[in-house]
Design an enzyme around this catalytic site. Structure first.
Site, PDB file in Angstrom:
ATOM      1  N   HIS A  28      24.597  13.163  56.618  1.00 19.38           N
ATOM      2  CA  HIS A  28      25.132  14.010  57.684  1.00 19.38           C
ATOM      3  C   HIS A  28      24.475  13.638  59.014  1.00 19.38           C
ATOM      4  O   HIS A  28      23.420  14.172  59.368  1.00 19.38           O
ATOM      5  CB  HIS A  28      24.862  15.482  57.373  1.00 19.38           C
ATOM      6  CG  HIS A  28      25.498  15.958  56.098  1.00 19.38           C
ATOM      7  ND1 HIS A  28      24.998  15.628  54.862  1.00 19.38           N
ATOM      8  CD2 HIS A  28      26.585  16.746  55.891  1.00 19.38           C
ATOM      9  CE1 HIS A  28      25.754  16.196  53.935  1.00 19.38           C
ATOM     10  NE2 HIS A  28      26.720  16.875  54.530  1.00 19.38           N
ATOM     11  N   HIS A  68      21.056  19.766  55.251  1.00 18.36           N
ATOM     12  CA  HIS A  68      21.913  18.577  55.114  1.00 18.36           C
ATOM     13  C   HIS A  68      21.615  17.564  56.219  1.00 18.36           C
ATOM     14  O   HIS A  68      21.818  16.368  56.040  1.00 18.36           O
ATOM     15  CB  HIS A  68      23.393  18.981  55.161  1.00 18.36           C
ATOM     16  CG  HIS A  68      23.760  19.746  56.387  1.00 18.36           C
ATOM     17  ND1 HIS A  68      23.566  21.112  56.494  1.00 18.36           N
ATOM     18  CD2 HIS A  68      24.301  19.353  57.559  1.00 18.36           C
ATOM     19  CE1 HIS A  68      23.973  21.514  57.687  1.00 18.36           C
ATOM     20  NE2 HIS A  68      24.420  20.472  58.359  1.00 18.36           N
ATOM     21  N   LEU A 118      22.624  26.504  52.139  1.00 17.30           N
ATOM     22  CA  LEU A 118      22.596  26.993  53.516  1.00 17.30           C
ATOM     23  C   LEU A 118      22.114  28.441  53.594  1.00 17.30           C
ATOM     24  O   LEU A 118      22.469  29.287  52.777  1.00 17.30           O
ATOM     25  CB  LEU A 118      23.975  26.856  54.148  1.00 17.30           C
ATOM     26  CG  LEU A 118      24.418  25.405  54.375  1.00 17.30           C
ATOM     27  CD1 LEU A 118      25.832  25.339  54.920  1.00 17.30           C
ATOM     28  CD2 LEU A 118      23.459  24.681  55.308  1.00 17.30           C
ATOM     29  N   ASP A 157      25.892  26.700  61.931  1.00 14.82           N
ATOM     30  CA  ASP A 157      26.942  27.690  61.706  1.00 14.82           C
ATOM     31  C   ASP A 157      27.035  28.075  60.232  1.00 14.82           C
ATOM     32  O   ASP A 157      27.201  29.253  59.895  1.00 14.82           O
ATOM     33  CB  ASP A 157      28.289  27.127  62.172  1.00 14.82           C
ATOM     34  CG  ASP A 157      28.324  26.867  63.673  1.00 14.82           C
ATOM     35  OD1 ASP A 157      28.365  27.835  64.436  1.00 14.82           O
ATOM     36  OD2 ASP A 157      28.305  25.689  64.063  1.00 14.82           O
ATOM     37  N   HIS A 261      30.308  15.187  60.828  1.00 14.62           N
ATOM     38  CA  HIS A 261      29.450  16.161  60.138  1.00 14.62           C
ATOM     39  C   HIS A 261      28.816  15.574  58.882  1.00 14.62           C
ATOM     40  O   HIS A 261      27.600  15.631  58.714  1.00 14.62           O
ATOM     41  CB  HIS A 261      30.259  17.410  59.772  1.00 14.62           C
ATOM     42  CG  HIS A 261      29.452  18.481  59.105  1.00 14.62           C
ATOM     43  ND1 HIS A 261      29.062  18.426  57.779  1.00 14.62           N
ATOM     44  CD2 HIS A 261      28.948  19.642  59.587  1.00 14.62           C
ATOM     45  CE1 HIS A 261      28.361  19.499  57.484  1.00 14.62           C
ATOM     46  NE2 HIS A 261      28.276  20.251  58.565  1.00 14.62           N
ATOM     47  N   SER A 378      11.910  53.212  40.300  1.00 14.86           N
ATOM     48  CA  SER A 378      12.461  52.901  38.982  1.00 14.86           C
ATOM     49  C   SER A 378      11.783  51.700  38.344  1.00 14.86           C
ATOM     50  O   SER A 378      11.517  51.680  37.147  1.00 14.86           O
ATOM     51  CB  SER A 378      13.969  52.624  39.088  1.00 14.86           C
ATOM     52  OG  SER A 378      14.685  53.770  39.458  1.00 14.86           O
ATOM     53  N   GLU A 405      18.524  41.614  47.539  1.00 17.57           N
ATOM     54  CA  GLU A 405      17.870  40.797  46.518  1.00 17.57           C
ATOM     55  C   GLU A 405      17.800  39.311  46.871  1.00 17.57           C
ATOM     56  O   GLU A 405      16.778  38.662  46.638  1.00 17.57           O
ATOM     57  CB  GLU A 405      18.577  40.969  45.162  1.00 17.57           C
ATOM     58  CG  GLU A 405      18.230  42.250  44.430  1.00 17.57           C
ATOM     59  CD  GLU A 405      19.155  43.401  44.792  1.00 17.57           C
ATOM     60  OE1 GLU A 405      19.055  44.464  44.159  1.00 17.57           O
ATOM     61  OE2 GLU A 405      19.981  43.222  45.723  1.00 17.57           O
ATOM     62  N   HIS A 467      25.888  47.520  34.781  1.00 15.18           N
ATOM     63  CA  HIS A 467      24.443  47.501  34.988  1.00 15.18           C
ATOM     64  C   HIS A 467      23.668  47.123  33.718  1.00 15.18           C
ATOM     65  O   HIS A 467      22.440  47.152  33.718  1.00 15.18           O
ATOM     66  CB  HIS A 467      23.960  48.866  35.477  1.00 15.18           C
ATOM     67  CG  HIS A 467      24.233  49.111  36.933  1.00 15.18           C
ATOM     68  ND1 HIS A 467      25.492  49.009  37.474  1.00 15.18           N
ATOM     69  CD2 HIS A 467      23.403  49.440  37.958  1.00 15.18           C
ATOM     70  CE1 HIS A 467      25.432  49.282  38.767  1.00 15.18           C
ATOM     71  NE2 HIS A 467      24.182  49.530  39.086  1.00 15.18           N
ATOM     72  N   ARG A 514      13.575  49.855  30.217  1.00 16.16           N
ATOM     73  CA  ARG A 514      13.677  51.215  30.744  1.00 16.16           C
ATOM     74  C   ARG A 514      13.196  52.214  29.701  1.00 16.16           C
ATOM     75  O   ARG A 514      12.509  53.185  30.023  1.00 16.16           O
ATOM     76  CB  ARG A 514      15.135  51.517  31.108  1.00 16.16           C
ATOM     77  CG  ARG A 514      15.334  52.940  31.616  1.00 16.16           C
ATOM     78  CD  ARG A 514      16.791  53.357  31.570  1.00 16.16           C
ATOM     79  NE  ARG A 514      17.012  54.620  32.246  1.00 16.16           N
ATOM     80  CZ  ARG A 514      18.104  55.341  32.122  1.00 16.16           C
ATOM     81  NH1 ARG A 514      19.083  54.926  31.331  1.00 16.16           N
ATOM     82  NH2 ARG A 514      18.235  56.474  32.777  1.00 16.16           N
TER      83      ARG A 514
END
Length: 657
Positions: A28, A68, A118, A157, A261, A378, A405, A467, A514
């Site tokens: 690139h 890149h 990215l 971008d 690019h 939790s 996350e 879940h 749990r």
């Protein structure tokens, strides 16, 4: 520092980058060519670095999130005297080269983190800036500042389209990381064409909403870039410099188009490009640029020398802090840990026993800190004796990542790669899917992050199949270099945490329950560090059956074995908290746990069966969950799927018949 020298350096960055891509016939070139003016100013006038010592702790960090465009950083590293040679540039993207297609941490001198996916670099940069703040708060004094580094990142971008960038940027703005500068190469081009195809938002407004300072400039104007970087360092907020550039600047036929690019310019155009800007042979560097970059390198060496004098004065004035510094930097650990005791027969969820063990561990490892994705009530990952890290407050050890996350994982990678700390993070196991890209990068970089994944089975219950993780343990075990541990009870939890904190060459995932688990007599003398061990020995001289399980299912295996022994069967129970670690053991040890002569084997798992076939073989049996779960109280769901001692005993009897 004359503009002529900066422009000549910029020309070299652009030409060397184009030549590297052309030599590989792959890569690139557009980003390095368009950002060459930014690189020239940043690396020669603003970035505090010493090429002779790329691990100097108080250096500024540079992150190329737009990975890149890797020839950009390789050209800079070569020009300023890092361990990247002319031959390395010519071997771009070749097998075994120091210059792979995307920058790799630990592989190339001067590369601070592995980038390519990215947006990942942005989250890493936020983590580095946060780590600098936390350790600066810990070690700087009124009389001596020994940590004041800044973090600079360049993104494109594409980086800003990825969700991880939003998560990380929001976190940085909330925390007020005024030591972070993000340069946005705004060239309005992606692989497909103009960004107008899919990306028309107002980035400046977006970042102002994140509580960042926004500076806009012409990224192909050296004076404007210099002024923007100078202004950025004066801000009391994280800064994004929106630098408008021309992708592939200087290319006679492709500048400003998507054609530059991700494809070489072509041999004739590259030759003409060099002839126009520099002259000489491919990969040559002029004497004047060599001298100019050597001056910058010498200034960096002087900056390090001045810092070392400051550090020596600080050490003399603060001997106790200096001892703590050494503990942080060397990641010193006690020869033996002191952990809470859990009585045999006590019923306690492994997330709860983990909380007790983690707090005990943190008292013995002062450089351990971490947090959760809005779930510490939790996940039980809070360090109870410690304060919070929050907006403008960096003296605690509890992080609040919010419901982010993916960003959390990237920030943790950056914090650890910065150096000096061990960091953990936590969420429900089902949301490991949101973190997988950053877990994979941690494994690739051998970054010793610790992930605490709780609610590890359908015992999540009423939350239902959305879940309830069934495939997640197996999916994590597929990542090379990630150690996955699923402890059976509080005894195994202690051993699992010790494995995690002593591991320095890659990440560790701890999977916690749990529901309450019985603390088993069979796990008191465990071999968790070896991945699997005989929890309950067979009753006879030979083995009729090997039952194997991990986590909460080990108790089911033990109780089922007792029922089968009442039938006169000789049954061995193997607890396998980590197939990852088990596979690292010697053939002799693996044979001692799973004798090859015993083909009658049966696995019990609340999740996918796919991980067990290596151990049960074609003649083995299993009771696993190769489908999604059901909504209902955990115990009722277990009965529904046949996970009771009575049902399993009957099923194994049929298997042995």
């Amino acid at each position: 520092m004359s503009q002529e020298k900066l422009q000549e350096l910029s020309n070299h960055i652009a030409v060397l980058s184009a030549e590297g891509v052309q030599a590989a016939n792959s890569g690139h070139p557009g980003m390095p060519m368009g950002c060459s003016d930014i690189g020239s100013v940043l690396w020669s006038k603003h970035l505090k670095h010493n090429p002779a010592d790329s691990s100097w702790f108080n250096r500024d960090r540079f992150v190329l999130s737009a990975g890149h465009g890797s020839m950009f950083i390789y050209s800079l590293l070569h020009l300023f005297g890092y361990d990247v040679s002319k031959d390395d540039l010519a071997n771009f993207r070749q097998l075994g080269a120091k210059t792979p297609g995307h920058p790799e941490f630990g592989h190339t001198d001067g590369v601070e983190t592995t980038t390519g996916p990215l947006g990942a670099g942005i989250s890493n940069a936020v983590g580095m800036a946060l780590a600098a703040k936390v350790q600066g708060e810990k070690f700087n004094t009124a009389d001596h500042t020994i940590l004041d580094s800044n973090v600079y990142a360049i993104c494109g971008d594409g980086c800003l389209m990825e969700g991880v960038a939003s998560e990380a940027a929001s976190t940085a703005g909330h925390l007020g990381l005024d030591n972070l500068v993000l340069v946005y190469d705004s060239n309005s081009i992606t692989i497909e064409g103009s960004t107008d195809l899919a990306f028309t938002e107002d980035v400046a407004m977006r970042f102002r909403a994140y509580n960042w300072e926004v500076i806009e400039c012409n990224g192909n104007d050296i004076e404007a870039v210099d002024a923007s970087l100078t202004l950025a360092k004066q801000s009391d907020k994280p800064v994004i410099i929106i630098a408008t550039t021309i992708i592939g600047k200087g290319s006679p036929t492709k500048a400003g188009t998507h054609k530059v690019h991700g494809a070489p310019l072509g041999a004739e155009e590259v030759t003409a490009f060099r002839e126009t800007l520099l002259g000489g042979e491919a990969f040559d560097v002029s004497d004047s640029v060599k001298a100019f970059c050597a001056e910058t390198a010498a200034a960096g060496a002087e900056a390090q020398k001045a810092w070392e004098a400051e550090f020596a004065a600080w050490s003399q004035a603060n001997p106790e802090l200096r001892k703590e510094w050494d503990v942080y930097q060397n990641h010193e650990l006690p020869a033996e840990f002191s952990f809470p005791e859990f009585p045999v027969g006590e019923k306690v969820a492994s997330r709860k026993s983990s909380h007790a063990v983690l707090n005990s561990l943190a008292a013995q490892v002062p450089y351990l800190l971490g947090g959760s994705a809005d779930l510490d009530c939790s996940n039980l990952t809070r360090l109870d004796a410690e304060g919070d890290i929050n907006t403008g407050k960096f003296d605690g050890r509890n992080l609040h990542f919010g419901v982010r996350e993916h960003g959390m994982g990237g920030i943790v990678n950056g914090m650890i790669n910065f150096g000096g700390m061990r960091v953990y993070c936590s969420t429900f196991l089902v949301f490991a899917d949101y973190m997988r890209p950053t877990i994979r990068l941690a494994a690739l970089m051998k970054t010793p992050a610790i992930y605490v994944f709780t609610h590890d089975s359908f015992f999540v219950g009423e939350d239902g199949p959305t879940h309830q993780p069934v495939e997640h343990k197996a999916a994590l075990e597929c990542i090379p270099g990630l150690t996955v541990l699923r402890p059976a009870d509080a005894n195994e939890v202690k051993a699992a945490w010790e494995v995690a904190i002593r591991k320095t060459d890659g990440p560790t995932a701890l999977l916690m329950s749990r529901q309450n688990l019985t603390t088993l007599a069979e796990t008191v003398d465990n071999d968790v560090a070896k991945g699997a061990y005989v929890a309950k020995a067979e009753s006879g001289d030979s083995i009729d059956l090997i039952l194997m399980a991990s986590g909460s299912e080990v108790e089911l295996a033990v109780e089922t074995a007792k029922n089968l022994e009442a039938d006169g069967k000789s049954v061995r129970v193997v607890s396998m908290p980590s197939s990852t670690l088990f596979e690292e053991q010697s053939a002799e040890y693996k044979e001692s746990v799973l004798p090859g002569a015993v083909s009658s084997r049966f696995a019990i798992d609340y999740g996918s069966s796919i991980s067990w076939y290596r151990y049960i073989g074609l003649q083995g049996g299993h009771h696993c969950l190769d489908r999604f779960g059901e909504c209902g109280p955990g115990g009722k769901v277990a009965e529904h799927f046949g996970y009771t001692t009575e049902a399993l005993t009957a099923e194994v009897r049929d298997y042995l018949a």
